[in-house]
Design an enzyme around this catalytic site. Sequence first.
Site, short mmCIF file in Angstrom:
data_model
loop_
_atom_site.label_atom_id
_atom_site.label_comp_id
_atom_site.label_asym_id
_atom_site.label_seq_id
_atom_site.Cartn_x
_atom_site.Cartn_y
_atom_site.Cartn_z
N ARG A 14 44.49 69.13 79.22
CA ARG A 14 43.79 68.45 78.11
C ARG A 14 44.35 68.97 76.78
NH1 ARG A 14 41.30 69.39 73.46
NH2 ARG A 14 39.97 71.02 74.33
N GLU A 144 32.89 72.13 67.90
CA GLU A 144 34.18 72.07 67.21
C GLU A 144 34.11 72.77 65.84
OE1 GLU A 144 35.57 68.19 66.16
OE2 GLU A 144 37.66 68.81 66.18
C1 LIG Z 1 38.92 69.25 70.80
C2 LIG Z 1 38.39 70.62 70.60
C3 LIG Z 1 37.41 71.03 71.61
C4 LIG Z 1 39.46 71.64 70.55
O1 LIG Z 1 40.36 71.70 71.35
C5 LIG Z 1 39.34 72.64 69.50
O2 LIG Z 1 38.44 72.54 68.70
O3 LIG Z 1 40.19 73.53 69.46
#
Ligand SMILES: CC(C)C(=O)C(=O)O
Length: 505
Positions: A14, A144
């Site tokens: 991801r 986030e």
């Molecule tokens: C998309 C989010 C969860 C992310 O990867 C971050 O904030 O680093």
Amino acid sequence: MVKRKIEIMDTTLRDGEQTSGVSFSASEKLTIAQLLLEELHVDRVEIASARVSDGEFQAVKTIMDWASQNGYTNRIEVLSFVDNGVSINWMLNAGVKVQNLLTKGSLNHLTHQLKKTAEQHFEEIAAVIALATQNQIETNVYLEDWSNGMRNSKDYVFQFLDFLGQQSVKRVLLPDTLGVLTPSETYEYIAELKSKYPKVHFDFHAHNDYDLSTANVLEAVKAGIDGLHLTVNGMGERAGNAPMASAVAVINDFLPEVKISLKESSIFKVSKLVETFSGIRIPANKPIVGDNVFTQTAGIHADGDNKNNLYFNDLLPERFGRKRTYALGKTSGKANIEKNLQELGLKLNDEDLKKVTQRVIELGDKKETVTKEDLPYIISDVLDSKLYEEKVTVQSYVLTHAKGLRPSATISVSIEGEHFEENAQGDGQFDAFMNALNKVYAKKKLHLPKLIDYAVRIAPGSDSDALCEAIITWETDKKSFKTRGLDSDQTVCAIKATQKMLNII
Ligand SMILES: CC(C)C(=O)C(=O)O
């Protein structure tokens, strides 16, 4: 001592796929997910973001079909959005059982991006969590920009965590979204949350913008974090996430009070596979997995390895399925040469060793790369010995390259006195040459090693008429090795490197 278990969640598929220019196919995602869970023993894997594309849907569905047949469904996670249930629908159709819901963890993001109040945001989150729960989807929540939230809007973060305490949430995921935390802040913020919310499971998600991700992971664990998000080779948005290999080594070597389930000896294999699938080369000096990190280059280091392993640390290559090697070049001493000769099963007297060392240093001075497999040639040349005799020679060849036609090669090869002629086409002249060579070896019922890497370069700073150097990495069932060829023509230098390979196998 009873050790505290830290969960490892891998997000190569991801956040790692958010490395610019990277897109994994469905079958690559499945292979990586299988290796991560079954070979590396990570606890959880985040495989995609919901709603990204049709291709991503197919990939997630393929992985979930495999997972449901093998008992992994609750260890596979998908990042989802606060979007009135659209993500939930997408995940239900793909068979997903765990969502990592992306929410706003700083007031700055909430007011400037969502343009909502905390109450409005919480209400929508509560609705998504309720819908997920009704549909047997478990929820973890990402806050986030949490790190900036702790710096600039701590009251909002606490208000948010109090709200989440009333919801059906399994874990709270704390991203340092912009990679701005220092190690001391990481410790301070996580220790503060752990003492205020001791029952909550917190994961830490580091980013590497200041090259501090591994140090931050170390501090997060010291502060009592329950889980960590890592990626293979440190892939991820911008400068990437915390690299799995380094984080694992740091935890195992510096934090005896905690335990993780990862199998160190599988790290390198997974790392190389991800390198191939992603097309993102591992830097040679990347700790644990880089090409050079277990190579002693200086003669004094190789010498010290012979004397009570003076230049070893706890990061022994064997732990990670790797081997220590000794480079050959300008700074090599006799000990480097001897270590390589030992591997080849060769031994020289002191005087001959000196001469060979001198030649290797001279070649290094000319910026030439010397591999272990070059040593027999150098020895034959310097000592004028018959140590090395070619049993296979490429006697002649014609290579064609013409616009609108496939490149072709006609070759004549002698193998222990027997002559063969073959021709073939290929995607390029060297590919055609290799195809013709494979036909020759098929006649002899032999297989050639697999070509796994091919690099051609001219010495840095030289003109276009300079010598080219081809370094080819080959792999057989038993070993992988490199051969090198030098010529002013780039195809010919690759053919020279290939002829060396033919005499080694
Ligand atoms: C998309 C989010 C969860 C992310 O990867 C971050 O904030 O680093």
